[in-house]
Design a protein around this motif. Structure first.
Motif, PDB file in Angstrom:
ATOM      1  N   HIS A   1     -96.597 -12.300 -31.594  1.00 43.50           N
ATOM      2  CA  HIS A   1     -97.276 -13.346 -30.825  1.00 43.50           C
ATOM      3  C   HIS A   1     -98.314 -12.730 -29.901  1.00 43.50           C
ATOM      4  O   HIS A   1     -98.372 -11.508 -29.743  1.00 43.50           O
TER       5      HIS A   1
ATOM      6  N   HIS B   1     -98.977 -12.568 -26.596  1.00 41.36           N
ATOM      7  CA  HIS B   1     -98.859 -11.996 -25.254  1.00 41.36           C
ATOM      8  C   HIS B   1     -99.316 -10.541 -25.258  1.00 41.36           C
ATOM      9  O   HIS B   1     -99.025  -9.800 -26.203  1.00 41.36           O
TER      10      HIS B   1
ATOM     11  N   HIS C   1     -91.745 -19.637 -29.147  1.00 36.07           N
ATOM     12  CA  HIS C   1     -92.048 -18.997 -27.868  1.00 36.07           C
ATOM     13  C   HIS C   1     -93.381 -19.515 -27.297  1.00 36.07           C
ATOM     14  O   HIS C   1     -93.394 -20.110 -26.214  1.00 36.07           O
TER      15      HIS C   1
HETATM   16 ZN    ZN Z   1     -94.056 -13.214 -24.964  1.00 37.13          ZN
END
Ligand code: ZN
Lengths: 512, 335
Positions: free
Chosen positions: B37, B39, B95
Motif C-alpha cells: 500500500h 504509506h 487498510h
Molecule cells: Zn499503512
C-alpha cells in the motif's frame, strides 16, 4: 458541573460531590483486588506489558478488561457507593467485576477512578464546592462554614441549596470557619488614602495559612479552604492545648526560628508524618488572629481586641510550638517601606512582605476591600539565558511557550557554561509570545520530542529577565537551587548573552 | 515438504521471496518489489520493477513523481502472475485505498503477507479478504490488549456534537494525509455533514486521487482560500504535523482534534495537547489481530512490525507457533 448537580437527582449528585471532594473511601475495594480480578481473566504478562505502556492502573484495566457476556446492567453512582460501603471484600470484588462487564471503557475508567480515589485531582474539590454554592446562589464561604458538619450524599445540603429548606446547623464543635482574605495593595493609589495610624502591620510569613481549632476536645487543622490537614501534622495537633479557634501560619519552627518553605513542602507532600520527619522538621503555628475565644465567637470584635485576647489565650500554651506573629512598629508608610526592602535579622528576612490590618476591622469571611491588605516584597530579578523551549497546551499548542533558562557557571574544566535554573511559562504578552516562538524556531540546535534546544552560548543567546519570589536549595536540580513562581518579566533583546547573571549571584541570595 | 522460511525470508531490505525473486515493501531500493500500500514507510521510491494495485501505483506517482520506479506492473485484486513456480496475487487488506495482502503460493504452500490491515468497514476501500493459509504474516501496530478501537461512527458523532457544543470555535482535525483524512471525510458525509470542508494543502492531491478512483468526498475547499472568512462551527482537516505549526494560528481558538488509534490512551492525547481525541484507526486493533488469527487458523504466524512480543505471547498461549521477524523501517506512529 453546576448543571450536573442541578439536573442529577439525590443521592447521585451527593455521591458525585463526595467523590470530587475526596470524601469517599472504600476499604473493601483496593487497587490490589482490581489487579487480581483482571489477572484472573487474562494473562498476567500481557496485563503487565499493557500496564507498562499505559502507566495508570485504572486506565489500563478499563481498556483491557475482557468483558464476560451476560445480563449485565451499568450501575448508577449511588448503587456503586451503597453496595461498596456495605460489602465484604469478596462481595465487593464480585460486584466490581459485573459492573466492569457492563460498562464501556470510559465508564470502567470512571468507576475504577471512583473506587480507587483517583477522581480527586488538584483543584477539583474547590471547584466542586464552588459549583454547589453557585447552584444555590450562596457564597462559597457559607457552604464551607457548614461543610464539615455534613456527610455524603449531602441531602440536607442540597435541600438547603435548591430545595428551599433551612440552612443546616453549624453547631458541630471543631468545624471550619471561612477565613478572611486580604487584597493586594496598590502602592500608587492606596497609600494616599490610608492613614498609617489606622493599621497594624505584621510580617507576611512564607508558610501556609491554617485554622487551628480546639473545641471541647476536638482538635483540628484546616487549610484556608477548609480542607482537613490534621493527619499531616500530628505534632502540632497535640500542641493545640487551648480552647478556641486561631488563624495563623503553619511553619517549620526550629527553636522558635522559621525554616524555609522548602522544608515545609517536605511535610506537605506526605499524608502522614513519621517520627523521624517530625523530629527533623517540627511543625509550629505562628498565630495572628482569633475567631473563637473559648466558646465565645469574637469575629464581630475589632482586630485590636481580638489580638489582645489572642495574646492572653496563647501565653504559656503550645509547648513551644505556638508563637505570636509580632506586630511591627511604624509611624509612616515610608518607614514601613524601608523595613520591607531591608528587613531586620531573623525570621523577617524570610518574610514575603507585610500584612496590613485595620485596628477596627471585624473578621469577615471572604475578601472585603479595605480592612486588610497584603503588601508583598518586590520580586527578585535575574538575567538568564533561554536554553530550551517546549510546546504549550490547548490554545498555545502551536507555540513554544514553556521556557527553560539558565545562568552562567564554571564547569569542572573551568569553562564558563550555562546551567538551567528554572522554567517559566507566563509573564509575557501574546505579542511577546509570538516573538519568542519565532526566536525558538530560528535558533533551534536540537529537538527532543516536543522540546527544542535553543542556541545559547557566549556569542548568541536570548537574555530573559526573570522575576521570582524566592530561592530554595534543591537536590533535584543540577544547579542546586529551585525558584519559586518564576515568570518572564522582560525580554532583553538588547543584552548580550555573555552578560547574563552568574550562578554565584543567585547563591548569594540563598545564603541571605 | 518445503520449509516456509525458504519461500519468504527476512532480509535487511525487507521480506524477500526467493522463488519469485522479489521483496515485499522493501525499505531499501531493490530490483523487484511488490508493494502492499501507499504509506511512505511501505512504498518507497527507487526500485527497479514495482508490482502493486493501480491505486497504490497512482499514490506513489503522486508522492514521488512519474519516475518513482524503473517499471510498473498494475495488478487487480485476484489477478496473479507466476515465476519459477511461485504464484503471486493480491487480495484486499481494508487498510487504505488500494491496500493489498500479498498471497504467495509455492509447491502447495500458501503464505499471506497482510501488510497493514483492518477488519472494520471503511467506505473508502475494499474490505479485508480472509484467505486460508499455512503462514500468516501479520502486522502488530496495535498489538497490545489496551488497543480496542470503538466504532468509528461513534467517534465521528463525538466530533459533530463538539461542533454543536462550541458553535463559535473552529474544529481542527488532524488526520494522516493518506487514508485517514479521506475516511474521516467519508464518515462525516455518511453522518450527514454536507458543509464544505476546508482542507490543508497537503491533503489536496490525495483527495483528488481518491475521487478519481470513485470515492466521493463531497465539497472540499482549500483552507488557504478561507482566510478572512468566518470559520465558526467549521470542521477543518489537516495533517497532524500541521497542527503544531504557525499554519494552525489562522484559526482563532480552535478545538484541536486528532484522529488516531493512539488516542485510545489518555497520556498519548495529553502529550500531543489534543482536546478532542478521536479513536479512529486504519490498523487492526487487538481484537481484530487476535480474531483474524483465530479465524484463519494458520499453521504459523509471523509478525512483521509493531508490538510483536505481545501478539507472539498471545499466539503462544493459544498454541499457535509464532515468530517476530523484527523488520525495521516501518513507522509505528503512522496511523
Ligand atoms: Zn499503512
Amino acid at each position: 458541573m453546576r448543571d450536573f448537580l442541578g439536573l442529577t437527582p439525590d443521592p447521585d449528585r451527593g455521591w458525585a460531590l463526595a467523590a470530587l471532594t475526596g470524601a469517599l473511601s472504600f476499604p473493601a475495594a483496593k487497587p490490589g483486588a482490581i489487579r487480581a480480578a483482571v489477572e484472573a481473566r487474562m494473562d498476567a504478562t500481557l496485563f503487565a506489558w499493557s500496564y507498562d505502556y499505559v502507566g495508570d492502573l485504572a486506565e489500563t484495566v478499563a481498556l483491557v478488561w475482557p468483558a464476560a457476556p451476560g445480563p449485565n446492567r451499568a450501575p448508577d453512582l449511588s448503587e456503586v457507593v451503597e453496595t461498596l460501603s456495605r460489602s465484604s471484600r469478596t462481595q465487593a470484588q464480585n460486584r466490581i467485576e459485573t459492573w466492569l462487564d457492563a460498562l464501556d471503557p470510559t465508564g470502567r475508567w470512571a468507576l475504577l477512578k471512583l473506587i480507587t480515589g483517583g477522581l480527586r485531582v488538584g483543584l477539583s474539590a474547590r471547584l466542586a464546592k464552588q459549583a454547589a454554592a453557585d447552584l444555590g446562589g450562596v457564597p462559597v464561604s457559607d457552604l464551607e462554614e457548614i461543610w464539615h458538619a455534613q456527610s455524603p450524599p449531602y441531602e440536607a445540603l442540597f435541600a438547603w441549596l435548591v430545595g428551599g429548606a433551612e440552612k443546616p446547623a453549624t453547631a458541630a464543635p471543631g468545624r471550619f470557619r471561612p477565613v478572611m482574605l486580604a487584597h493586594a495593595l496598590d502602592e500608587q493609589t492606596d497609600f494616599v488614602k490610608l492613614d498609617p495610624a489606622d493599621y497594624a502591620a505584621e510580617w507576611k510569613w512564607d508558610g501556609i495559612r491554617v485554622q487551628a481549632v480546639s473545641e471541647g476536645g476536638e482538635r483540628r487543622l484546616y487549610s484556608r479552604t477548609g480542607d482537613l490537614i490534621s493527619g499531616s501534622f500530628p505534632d502540632l495537633l497535640t500542641a493545640l492545648d487551648f480552647e478556641g479557634v486561631i488563624d495563623g501560619e503553619l511553619l517549620i519552627l526550629r527553636d522558635g526560628a522559621a525554616a524555609s518553605f522548602g522544608e515545609l513542602q517536605q511535610r506537605l507532600n506526605r499524608k502522614t508524618a513519621d517520627a523521624g520527619m517530625i523530629a527533623a522538621r517540627p511543625a509550629g503555628l505562628r498565630a495572628y488572629d482569633l475567631l473563637m475565644d473559648g466558646s465565645e465567637d469574637v469575629r464581630a470584635l475589632p482586630f485590636a481586641e481580638r489580638r489582645a485576647r489572642l495574646e492572653r489565650l496563647i501565653t504559656g500554651r503550645g509547648g513551644g510550638r505556638i508563637d505570636l506573629s509580632p506586630l511591627v512598629d511604624f509611624s509612616s508608610w515610608d518607614e514601613l517601606a524601608e523595613l520591607r526592602t531591608d528587613p531586620p535579622p531573623g525570621d523577617a528576612l524570610m518574610a514575603e512582605g507585610f500584612m496590613l490590618k485595620r485596628w477596627d476591622s471585624t473578621y469577615l469571611a471572604g475578601r472585603p476591600k479595605g480592612p486588610w491588605f497584603k503588601w508583598k516584597r518586590d520580586p527578585y530579578l535575574t538575567d538568564a539565558v533561554l536554553m530550551y523551549a517546549q510546546r504549550g497546551h490547548g490554545r498555545r499548542s502551536s507555540f513554544y511557550s514553556d521556557f527553560t533558562f539558565g545562568v552562567w557557571r564554571e564547569d569542572d574544566a573551568g569553562r564558563r557554561a550555562l546551567t538551567p535554573v528554572g522554567k517559566a511559562y507566563f509573564g509575557f504578552t501574546d505579542e511577546e509570545l509570538k516573538a519568542l516562538d519565532a526566536y525558538v524556531r530560528d535558533h533551534t540546535v536540537a529537538r527532543f520530542g516536543p522540546v527544542r534546544q535553543v542556541q545559547a552560548e557566549d556569542g548568541e543567546g536570548l537574555v530573559l529577565e526573570v522575576a521570582f519570589e524566592g530561592l530554595q536549595r534543591s537536590s533535584r536540580h543540577k544547579s542546586g537551587l529551585a525558584m519559586r513562581f518564576p515568570r518572564i518579566h522582560r525580554i532583553r533583546w538588547d543584552k548580550p548573552a555573555s552578560e547574563a547573571d552568574d550562578l554565584s549571584s543567585l547563591e548569594r541570595l540563598l545564603s541571605r | 515438504m518445503i520449509r516456509p522460511q525458504s519461500v519468504l525470508t527476512p532480509r535487511p531490505a525487507g521480506l524477500y521471496c526467493e522463488p519469485g525473486d522479489f521483496y515485499i515493501d522493501p525499505v531499501r531500493p531493490v530490483d523487484r518489489a511488490v508493494i502492499t500500500h501507499g504509506h511512505a514507510d511501505h512504498a518507497r521510491p527507487g526500485h527497479g520493477a514495482v508490482a502493486a494495485t493501480a491505486p497504490t501505483l497512482a499514490i506513489m506517482e503522486a508522492r514521488y513523481g512519474a519516475d518513482f520506479a524503473g517499471s510498473v506492473q498494475p495488478l487487480a485484486y485476484g489477478e496473479s502472475w507466476s515465476r519459477d513456480g511461485a504464484e503471486v496475487s493480491l487480495a484486499p487488506a481494508g487498510h487504505v485505498l488500494g491496500s493489498a495482502q500479498v498471497v504467495v503460493r509455492y509447491r502447495g504452500m500458501t503464505l499471506v503477507v497482510s501488510g497493514d490491515y483492518k477488519r472494520r468497514p471503511d467506505p473508502t476501500c475494499a474490505p479485508f479478504d480472509p484467505i486460508a493459509c499455512d503462514v500468516f504474516v501479520t502486522e502488530a501496530t496495535f498489538g497490545l490488549p489496551v488497543f480496542r478501537h470503538p466504532p468509528a461512527q461513534e467517534e465521528v458523532a463525538k466530533l459533530l456534537s463538539c461542533v454543536a457544543q462550541f458553535p463559535e470555535r473552529t474544529c481542527l482535525v488532524g488526520a494522516y494525509a493518506l487514508g485517514k483524512a479521506q475516511r474521516v471525510i467519508a464518515l462525516l458525509r455518511a453522518a450527514g455533514w454536507d458543509e464544505p470542508i476546508p482542507v490543508h494543502g497537503a491533503l489536496t492531491r490525495l483527495n483528488e486521487l481518491y475521487e478519481d478512483f470513485g470515492v466521493a468526498l463531497g465539497p472540499l475547499v482549500p483552507a488557504a482560500a478561507t482566510s478572512g472568512k468566518d470559520l465558526s462551527g467549521v470542521i477543518v482537516l489537516a495533517p497532524p504535523s500541521a497542527l503544531a505549526t504557525p499554519w494552525a494560528r489562522r484559526f482563532a481558538d480552535p478545538v484541536s482534534a486528532f484522529a488516531s488509534g493512539w488516542m485510545r490512551v489518555r497520556a498519548r492525547a495529553r502529550q500531543r495537547a489534543v482536546e478532542l481525541p478521536l479513536i479512529i484507526s486504519d490498523h487492526a486493533d487487538w481484537d481484530e489481530l487476535t480474531g483474524t488469527i483465530a479465524e484463519l487458523a494458520p499453521g504459523e504466524v509471523w509478525i512483521t512490525h509493531g508490538r510483536e512480543e505481545a501478539l507472539a505471547r498471545w499466539c503462544a498461549l493459544e498454541g499457535i507457533p509464532a515468530r517476530p521477524l523484527a523488520l525495521v523501517g516501518y513507522d509505528e506512529e503512522e496511523d
